[in-house]
Design an enzyme around this catalytic site. Structure first.
Site, PDB file in Angstrom:
ATOM      1  N   ALA A   1       4.822   4.394  -4.197  1.00 34.32           N
ATOM      2  CA  ALA A   1       4.699   3.574  -5.416  1.00 34.32           C
ATOM      3  C   ALA A   1       3.568   4.108  -6.292  1.00 34.32           C
ATOM      4  O   ALA A   1       3.709   4.218  -7.516  1.00 34.32           O
ATOM      5  CB  ALA A   1       4.448   2.114  -5.026  1.00 34.32           C
TER       6      ALA A   1
ATOM      7  N   GLN B   1       0.824  -1.219   0.000  1.00 34.59           N
ATOM      8  CA  GLN B   1       0.000   0.000   0.000  1.00 34.59           C
ATOM      9  C   GLN B   1       0.859   1.272   0.000  1.00 34.59           C
ATOM     10  O   GLN B   1       0.488   2.291   0.581  1.00 34.59           O
ATOM     11  CB  GLN B   1      -0.943  -0.007   1.211  1.00 34.59           C
ATOM     12  CG  GLN B   1      -2.117  -0.944   1.061  1.00 34.59           C
ATOM     13  CD  GLN B   1      -3.035  -0.570  -0.112  1.00 34.59           C
ATOM     14  OE1 GLN B   1      -3.019   0.553  -0.614  1.00 34.59           O
ATOM     15  NE2 GLN B   1      -3.830  -1.523  -0.559  1.00 34.59           N
ATOM     16  N   SER B   2       1.992   1.212  -0.674  1.00 32.08           N
ATOM     17  CA  SER B   2       2.900   2.357  -0.682  1.00 32.08           C
ATOM     18  C   SER B   2       2.304   3.563  -1.423  1.00 32.08           C
ATOM     19  O   SER B   2       1.904   3.451  -2.590  1.00 32.08           O
ATOM     20  CB  SER B   2       4.211   1.935  -1.356  1.00 32.08           C
ATOM     21  OG  SER B   2       4.960   3.059  -1.728  1.00 32.08           O
ATOM     22  N   ASN B   3       2.284   4.706  -0.758  1.00 34.04           N
ATOM     23  CA  ASN B   3       1.872   5.946  -1.420  1.00 34.04           C
ATOM     24  C   ASN B   3       2.921   6.367  -2.446  1.00 34.04           C
ATOM     25  O   ASN B   3       2.596   6.889  -3.501  1.00 34.04           O
ATOM     26  CB  ASN B   3       1.712   7.065  -0.381  1.00 34.04           C
ATOM     27  CG  ASN B   3       0.669   6.719   0.650  1.00 34.04           C
ATOM     28  OD1 ASN B   3      -0.488   6.469   0.302  1.00 34.04           O
ATOM     29  ND2 ASN B   3       1.052   6.679   1.918  1.00 34.04           N
TER      30      ASN B   3
END
Ligand SMILES: Cc1ncc(COP(=O)(O)O)c(C=O)c1O
Length: 329
Positions: free
Chosen positions: A90, A86-88
């Site tokens: 990325a 859930q990387s912002n």
């Protein structure tokens, strides 16, 4: 006395290529109802990087504006980066790649989701290729392997470290300090979420260069303060060369203050205090925080206000670094 004048800083920043992902200053708003709910104390403001229009906004937009510009100038056709599922970061990298007509490859630790939601859903809508690895430690070697393969296939990959927390990425937050000073007088304290260190490095560097007395208080979302401190100082050091300023200016001044007492059970794991902070910010001033970063940073700010660790006459600015997409995970 300013160590570098504001005009000199702006001129130095203007020489570094940047894409117009954040053309307008993000708004600054007062938080009167949150303040009242906390029983008064310092004047509270919020800097709304969550309200930036590009790709649901957040601190990574400021970093990618510079890092993607460098990739474009290098003739890259593929952006490769890494993060959590859930990387912002990325998500914003995938958006930058889409906007520039490049491919994005995201190396994420975690299991592939049966039904992608939140950032993972946006990654797929943006056309990014997602490669899952079981652990954090496997991300960097997998990125290198993918970059090597792309190179041998005749592509031009550009690797972006986790969080784009390089001196170039952090320059986005040196820029942000200049932006802030166009909006309001320097606040007494800035509170923000810190994790890979680039945001804090940029804020600290901006304050050191201008000789501001603003305290920069990073609330860790992840690592121990001592580890993060070294990481942030390393990034700050690299900024001197990019701006062609005396490294001595960046070696002293504004301390790198990190409080790691709000992480709780670990990265991405909610705490009672973060749940309270998320609910309180929403119910008082209609601000949406995320469970991984800004919820914990606000929990820190709330605790400091309640413990009277700021004085009544002070102005404390909460730098909202985005991530609200994470509410839908
Ligand atoms: C919403 C949000 N806030 C804060 C951070 C921390 O910023 P940095 O990685 O620059 O320390 C991140 C990324 O890690 C983030 O996604």
């Amino acid at each position: 006395m300013h160590l570098v004048t504001s005009a000199e800083l702006r001129a130095a920043l203007a020489r570094v290529p940047s894409l117009p992902f954040a053309p307008q200053p993000s708004p600054i708003e007062p938080l009167p109802r949150l303040s009242a709910a906390l029983g008064g104390g310092p004047r509270l403001l919020v800097k709304r990087d969550d309200a930036m229009p590009f790709a649901f906004g957040g601190n990574k937009v400021r970093k990618l504006a510079l890092v993607a510009a460098r990739a474009q100038a290098d003739g890259a056709d593929t952006l490769i980066t890494a993060g959590a599922v859930q990387s912002n970061h990325a998500r914003v990298t995938a958006a930058a790649a889409a906007k520039l007509g490049m491919r994005a490859v995201l190396v994420v630790n975690g299991r592939p989701l049966a039904r992608p939601a939140a950032n993972a859903l946006l990654d797929s809508l943006l056309g990014a290729e997602v490669v899952c690895v079981p652990t954090r430690e496997e991300r960097a070697p997998k990125m290198r392997e993918i970059a090597e393969r792309a190179r041998s296939a005749g592509r031009r990959p550009f690797e972006i470290p986790v969080g784009a927390s390089t001196p170039l990425g952090a320059l986005g937050f040196v820029n942000a300090v200049a932006e802030l000073l166009d909006q309001i007088p320097a606040p007494d304290v800035i509170v923000h979420a810190t994790s890979s260190g680039g945001t804090q490095a940029g804020l600290v560097a901006g304050c050191r260069l201008l000789g501001l007395s603003t305290r920069i208080l990073g609330i860790s979302a992840d690592d121990e303060a001592s580890l993060l401190q070294v990481q942030v100082q390393g990034i700050v050091g690299g900024i001197a060369e990019l701006l062609d300023v005396d490294p001595g200016i960046l070696a002293r001044g504004t301390p790198i203050e990190i409080d790691d007492r709000f992480v709780g059970g670990g990265y991405g794991i909610e705490t009672e205090a973060s749940r309270e902070a998320i609910a309180l910010a929403a119910r008082t001033d209609a601000i949406f925080l995320d469970p991984t970063y800004t919820g914990k940073a606000m929990a820190g700010l709330i605790a400091y206000v309640r413990q009277r660790r700021f004085t009544d006459g002070q102005t404390v600015l909460f730098w909202h670094t985005g991530g609200q997409v994470g509410l839908f995970a």
